[in-house]
Design a protein around this motif. Structure first.
Motif, PDB file in Angstrom:
ATOM      1  N   ARG A  64      41.984  17.098  94.767  1.00  0.00           N
ATOM      2  CA  ARG A  64      41.201  18.127  95.554  1.00  0.00           C
ATOM      3  C   ARG A  64      39.977  18.763  95.052  1.00  0.00           C
ATOM      4  O   ARG A  64      38.980  18.628  95.510  1.00  0.00           O
ATOM      5  N   ARG A  65      40.483  19.366  93.959  1.00  0.00           N
ATOM      6  CA  ARG A  65      39.458  20.262  93.372  1.00  0.00           C
ATOM      7  C   ARG A  65      38.617  19.336  92.457  1.00  0.00           C
ATOM      8  O   ARG A  65      37.367  19.798  92.477  1.00  0.00           O
ATOM      9  N   GLN A  66      38.976  18.368  91.887  1.00  0.00           N
ATOM     10  CA  GLN A  66      37.803  17.328  91.409  1.00  0.00           C
ATOM     11  C   GLN A  66      36.839  17.024  92.448  1.00  0.00           C
ATOM     12  O   GLN A  66      35.765  16.639  91.972  1.00  0.00           O
ATOM     13  N   ARG A  67      37.534  16.569  93.418  1.00  0.00           N
ATOM     14  CA  ARG A  67      36.479  16.147  94.582  1.00  0.00           C
ATOM     15  C   ARG A  67      35.325  17.270  94.902  1.00  0.00           C
ATOM     16  O   ARG A  67      34.323  17.046  95.064  1.00  0.00           O
ATOM     17  N   ASP A  68      36.089  18.450  95.229  1.00  0.00           N
ATOM     18  CA  ASP A  68      35.222  19.479  95.468  1.00  0.00           C
ATOM     19  C   ASP A  68      34.127  19.726  94.402  1.00  0.00           C
ATOM     20  O   ASP A  68      32.978  19.987  94.684  1.00  0.00           O
ATOM     21  N   LEU A  69      34.550  19.715  93.151  1.00  0.00           N
ATOM     22  CA  LEU A  69      33.543  19.968  91.759  1.00  0.00           C
ATOM     23  C   LEU A  69      32.401  18.913  91.997  1.00  0.00           C
ATOM     24  O   LEU A  69      31.328  19.303  92.090  1.00  0.00           O
ATOM     25  N   PHE A  70      32.782  17.804  92.117  1.00  0.00           N
ATOM     26  CA  PHE A  70      31.876  16.810  92.224  1.00  0.00           C
ATOM     27  C   PHE A  70      30.931  16.628  93.204  1.00  0.00           C
ATOM     28  O   PHE A  70      29.662  16.618  93.300  1.00  0.00           O
ATOM     29  N   VAL A  71      31.395  17.045  94.418  1.00  0.00           N
ATOM     30  CA  VAL A  71      30.422  16.890  95.768  1.00  0.00           C
ATOM     31  C   VAL A  71      29.671  18.128  95.790  1.00  0.00           C
ATOM     32  O   VAL A  71      28.610  18.140  96.012  1.00  0.00           O
ATOM     33  N   ARG A  72      30.144  19.265  95.199  1.00  0.00           N
ATOM     34  CA  ARG A  72      29.347  20.571  94.997  1.00  0.00           C
ATOM     35  C   ARG A  72      28.185  20.133  93.904  1.00  0.00           C
ATOM     36  O   ARG A  72      26.999  20.660  94.206  1.00  0.00           O
ATOM     37  N   LEU A  73      28.423  19.422  92.911  1.00  0.00           N
ATOM     38  CA  LEU A  73      27.327  18.933  92.054  1.00  0.00           C
ATOM     39  C   LEU A  73      26.457  17.960  92.727  1.00  0.00           C
ATOM     40  O   LEU A  73      25.298  18.150  92.661  1.00  0.00           O
ATOM     41  N   LEU A  74      26.897  16.982  93.572  1.00  0.00           N
ATOM     42  CA  LEU A  74      26.082  16.203  94.177  1.00  0.00           C
ATOM     43  C   LEU A  74      25.079  16.673  95.201  1.00  0.00           C
ATOM     44  O   LEU A  74      24.122  16.413  95.402  1.00  0.00           O
ATOM     45  N   ARG A  75      25.700  17.957  96.093  1.00  0.00           N
ATOM     46  CA  ARG A  75      24.954  18.530  97.088  1.00  0.00           C
ATOM     47  C   ARG A  75      24.168  19.614  96.356  1.00  0.00           C
ATOM     48  O   ARG A  75      23.438  20.181  97.318  1.00  0.00           O
ATOM     49  N   SER A  76      24.111  19.684  95.163  1.00  0.00           N
ATOM     50  CA  SER A  76      23.128  20.892  94.660  1.00  0.00           C
ATOM     51  C   SER A  76      21.710  20.565  94.551  1.00  0.00           C
ATOM     52  O   SER A  76      21.374  19.167  94.608  1.00  0.00           O
ATOM     53  N   LYS A  77      20.870  21.469  94.559  1.00  0.00           N
ATOM     54  CA  LYS A  77      19.288  21.301  94.525  1.00  0.00           C
ATOM     55  C   LYS A  77      19.008  21.261  93.038  1.00  0.00           C
ATOM     56  O   LYS A  77      19.651  22.035  92.214  1.00  0.00           O
ATOM     57  N   PRO A  78      17.984  20.455  92.781  1.00  0.00           N
ATOM     58  CA  PRO A  78      17.377  19.584  93.541  1.00  0.00           C
ATOM     59  C   PRO A  78      18.358  18.263  93.654  1.00  0.00           C
ATOM     60  O   PRO A  78      19.467  18.165  93.011  1.00  0.00           O
ATOM     61  N   VAL A  79      17.872  17.198  94.610  1.00  0.00           N
ATOM     62  CA  VAL A  79      18.830  16.239  94.860  1.00  0.00           C
ATOM     63  C   VAL A  79      19.327  15.409  93.692  1.00  0.00           C
ATOM     64  O   VAL A  79      18.269  15.191  92.796  1.00  0.00           O
ATOM     65  N   LYS A  80      20.363  15.155  93.374  1.00  0.00           N
ATOM     66  CA  LYS A  80      20.884  14.620  92.177  1.00  0.00           C
ATOM     67  C   LYS A  80      20.765  12.860  92.335  1.00  0.00           C
ATOM     68  O   LYS A  80      22.108  12.295  92.635  1.00  0.00           O
ATOM     69  N   ARG A  81      19.804  12.315  92.637  1.00  0.00           N
ATOM     70  CA  ARG A  81      19.711  10.767  92.954  1.00  0.00           C
ATOM     71  C   ARG A  81      20.242  10.043  91.767  1.00  0.00           C
ATOM     72  O   ARG A  81      20.833   9.135  91.999  1.00  0.00           O
ATOM     73  N   HIS A  82      20.166  10.498  90.581  1.00  0.00           N
ATOM     74  CA  HIS A  82      20.748   9.629  89.234  1.00  0.00           C
ATOM     75  C   HIS A  82      22.183   9.484  89.408  1.00  0.00           C
ATOM     76  O   HIS A  82      22.762   8.669  89.320  1.00  0.00           O
ATOM     77  N   LEU A  83      22.801  10.943  89.561  1.00  0.00           N
ATOM     78  CA  LEU A  83      24.264  10.931  89.626  1.00  0.00           C
ATOM     79  C   LEU A  83      24.917  10.266  90.921  1.00  0.00           C
ATOM     80  O   LEU A  83      25.739   9.415  90.769  1.00  0.00           O
ATOM     81  N   ALA A  84      24.252  10.399  92.021  1.00  0.00           N
ATOM     82  CA  ALA A  84      24.448   9.551  93.216  1.00  0.00           C
ATOM     83  C   ALA A  84      24.330   8.117  93.275  1.00  0.00           C
ATOM     84  O   ALA A  84      25.412   7.462  93.604  1.00  0.00           O
ATOM     85  N   SER A  85      23.324   7.851  92.472  1.00  0.00           N
ATOM     86  CA  SER A  85      23.258   6.169  92.190  1.00  0.00           C
ATOM     87  C   SER A  85      24.185   5.854  91.332  1.00  0.00           C
ATOM     88  O   SER A  85      25.006   4.445  91.582  1.00  0.00           O
ATOM     89  N   GLN A  86      24.809   6.405  90.171  1.00  0.00           N
ATOM     90  CA  GLN A  86      25.976   5.825  89.403  1.00  0.00           C
ATOM     91  C   GLN A  86      27.201   5.936  90.182  1.00  0.00           C
ATOM     92  O   GLN A  86      27.798   4.999  90.156  1.00  0.00           O
ATOM     93  N   LEU A  87      27.343   7.039  91.016  1.00  0.00           N
ATOM     94  CA  LEU A  87      28.581   6.985  91.716  1.00  0.00           C
ATOM     95  C   LEU A  87      28.726   5.995  92.725  1.00  0.00           C
ATOM     96  O   LEU A  87      29.680   5.256  92.805  1.00  0.00           O
ATOM     97  N   LEU A  88      27.530   5.767  93.410  1.00  0.00           N
ATOM     98  CA  LEU A  88      27.441   4.693  94.514  1.00  0.00           C
ATOM     99  C   LEU A  88      28.064   3.206  93.962  1.00  0.00           C
ATOM    100  O   LEU A  88      28.470   2.440  94.364  1.00  0.00           O
TER     101      LEU A  88
END
Length: 533
Positions: A64-88
């Motif tokens: 749960r903590r690792q989920r919250d950590l990476f989601v917070r990183l993904l939702r931070s500004k500016p948009v993390k397109r590069h990170l989201a792309s790798q995750l997808l």
């Protein structure tokens, strides 16, 4: 002899104005400067990778903590397109059906996917040939059950809705096929001109793109492989522009199911510098508190403690350097030798020699430890790490013989046992029927015929091996067995409770880490006494 400082000094019994203290502090500062100069130029990307690898071995973060950590990183500004792309892309690879079910609900949107580039907007009947053929042309001789997803959707829709779309089917032959004929001979679909047919559907049969047949073909997610880049961009827009909860649910579930090690190995390495810095700022909030963890069994555990206590005050440069000198000592040594200039190599060698002089005394390090309590915690920890790497360097360069290692163990109070791990044969391991000749070769009684058959070959093999005698082994004629040369000796040490056999290759890294962990335990224990209520 090299002093490892493994006996805890008496705190306070030192002279902070002592010249040895000032000299050691200055030498450590110079060593830090040279190493950082090397890391920040030739080895920056490699040193970052070392830190990511160490972070990936952290064990105390719950799913749960690792989920919250990476989601917070993904939702931070500016948009993390590069990170989201790798995750997808990871989700597409490991769990395509989860994204496929979302695409299926929006199947009508894929009409534009098969139309192709926007340049064709004024010619709507044209489509993207590659995408169309890759998805819809997989018809099978065996018929409907063996058709690929796209071909199955096309054929089923055509039969169910033949009154409105059968005329839009284009055939490669001189004449078209009737529904009745194709129903009895489904392999006739192999004669369908797939590209022209789908282009007709794009222009004249809009119902197909919202149909159950087409939607069902998308659910397993195999459509994602047709053009991964397109679908990555599509889902990034759905995540950040539409903020669709269903997509974020899939992302969060995936982040919980994967190991922290897997996520770090695949996501941290692609982060931009500022994003990695943000990750390091966020991670202390998701680690166990200092009251929950106080162990040093491996490199990640002490790093967890440092991050949880002092991560907020650290910089990425500090952590990159600290990790390099403590967790990646061998790799740093290789980097110095391969990438360092002759001037840098010489300077590091001189600094290491002075930091490890045999004349150094315990009070010398005690002063660093004592005065270090007044420093910023990471500053002191880094100095201890630099001193431990200096020991690693010195051990790697100068300790070559078993006698030198055993002398080091004795002088530093390390108990040891010689290991016979590489012994070729013990006295009591000779077979009952074996015999030994006076040439030092042992043989087993064999049937005469078989022995004669291989005698010549065995003689050649032995003569070949004999040429390497001086390099590898020593023939002991007195007890008729092979003894290893002393340089192959290994030891069991009290440093780890005699649990591992150490060779001279691995001893520099093991002992330098043992020194660092030992010093760190003293410092942390002292800080707990001083700071805890």
């Amino acid at each position: 002899m090299l002093q490892l400082f493994l006996s805890e000094p008496t705190w306070g019994e030192y002279d902070k104005n002592d010249e040895s203290y000032e000299r050691r502090r200055s030498l450590l500062g110079e060593l830090e400067s040279v190493i950082w100069s090397l890391l920040s130029s030739e080895g920056r990307s490699e040193a970052r990778l070392w830190l990511c690898n160490t972070l990936s071995s952290i064990r105390s973060i719950s799913p749960r903590r690792q989920r919250d950590l990476f989601v917070r990183l993904l939702r931070s500004k500016p948009v993390k397109r590069h990170l989201a792309s790798q995750l997808l892309q990871l989700i597409f690879e490991k769990q395509p059906q989860k994204m496929g079910s979302i695409i299926a609900k929006r199947s009508h949107n894929l009409e534009t996917f098969f139309k192709g580039n926007s340049v064709w907007v004024f010619v709507p009947y044209m489509g993207n040939p590659r995408r169309i053929l890759q998805w819809f042309s997989n018809f099978s001789v065996a018929g409907d059950l063996e058709h690929g997803n796209g071909a199955k959707a096309l054929s089923r829709f055509a039969f169910v809705n033949r009154d409105i779309c059968w005329e839009e089917l284009e055939w490669k032959g001189k004449h078209g096929q009737s529904p009745a004929m194709v129903a009895t001979k489904p392999h006739y679909f192999l004669d369908l001109d797939v590209q022209r047919t789908v282009e007709n559907f794009l222009e004249y049969v809009p119902e197909f793109w919202s149909s159950n047949e087409f939607s069902e073909s998308l659910k397993d997610g195999s459509i994602l492989l047709v053009d991964t880049k397109f679908f990555v961009n599509l889902f990034i827009d759905i995540m950040y522009k539409e903020d669709l909860e269903e997509v974020w649910d899939v992302v969060e579930e995936f982040l919980m199911e994967q190991s922290f090690s897997f996520l770090c190995h695949h996501l941290l390495i692609i982060l931009e510098e500022q994003d990695l810095r943000l990750f390091l700022e966020l991670i202390p909030k998701y680690l166990k508190s200092k009251s929950e963890v106080f162990a040093f069994d491996n490199s990640s555990e002490w790093l967890e403690i440092i991050l949880s206590k002092y991560g907020g005050s650290s910089t990425i440069d500090q952590l990159v350097l600290l990790n390099a000198v403590t967790n990646q000592g061998r790799q740093l040594l290789r980097l110095v030798k391969e990438e360092g200039s002759e001037e840098e190599k010489e300077k590091i060698q001189n600094l290491v020699f002075q930091l490890c002089e045999s004349s150094s005394c315990a009070n010398d390090l005690a002063s660093i430890l004592g005065e270090g309590l007044k420093m910023k915690p990471l500053e002191l920890i880094t100095k201890l790490g630099l001193q431990s790497w200096a020991i690693h360097f010195r051990l790697s360069e100068e300790f070559r013989t078993p006698e030198s290692w055993e002398s080091l163990f004795i002088s530093n109070g390390i108990k040891f046992r010689k290991s016979d791990k590489y012994a070729l044969l013990h006295d009591d391991e000779f077979p009952e029927n074996s015999e030994s000749d006076y040439n030092g070769r042992s043989s087993v009684r064999l049937k005469p015929k078989k022995h004669r058959k291989h005698k010549k070959r065995r003689r050649e093999d032995f003569d070949c091996a004999e040429s390497y005698e001086n390099e590898l082994v020593d023939f002991n004629l007195s007890n008729n067995k092979l003894d290893l040369q002393s340089k192959a000796r290994n030891w069991l040490l009290s440093t780890d409770g005699y649990s591992t056999t150490w060779s001279s290759v691995d001893l520099p890294e093991h002992l330098s880490k043992h020194c660092f962990i030992t010093w760190l335990k003293w410092v942390f224990a002292k800080w707990r006494v001083c700071l805890d209520p």
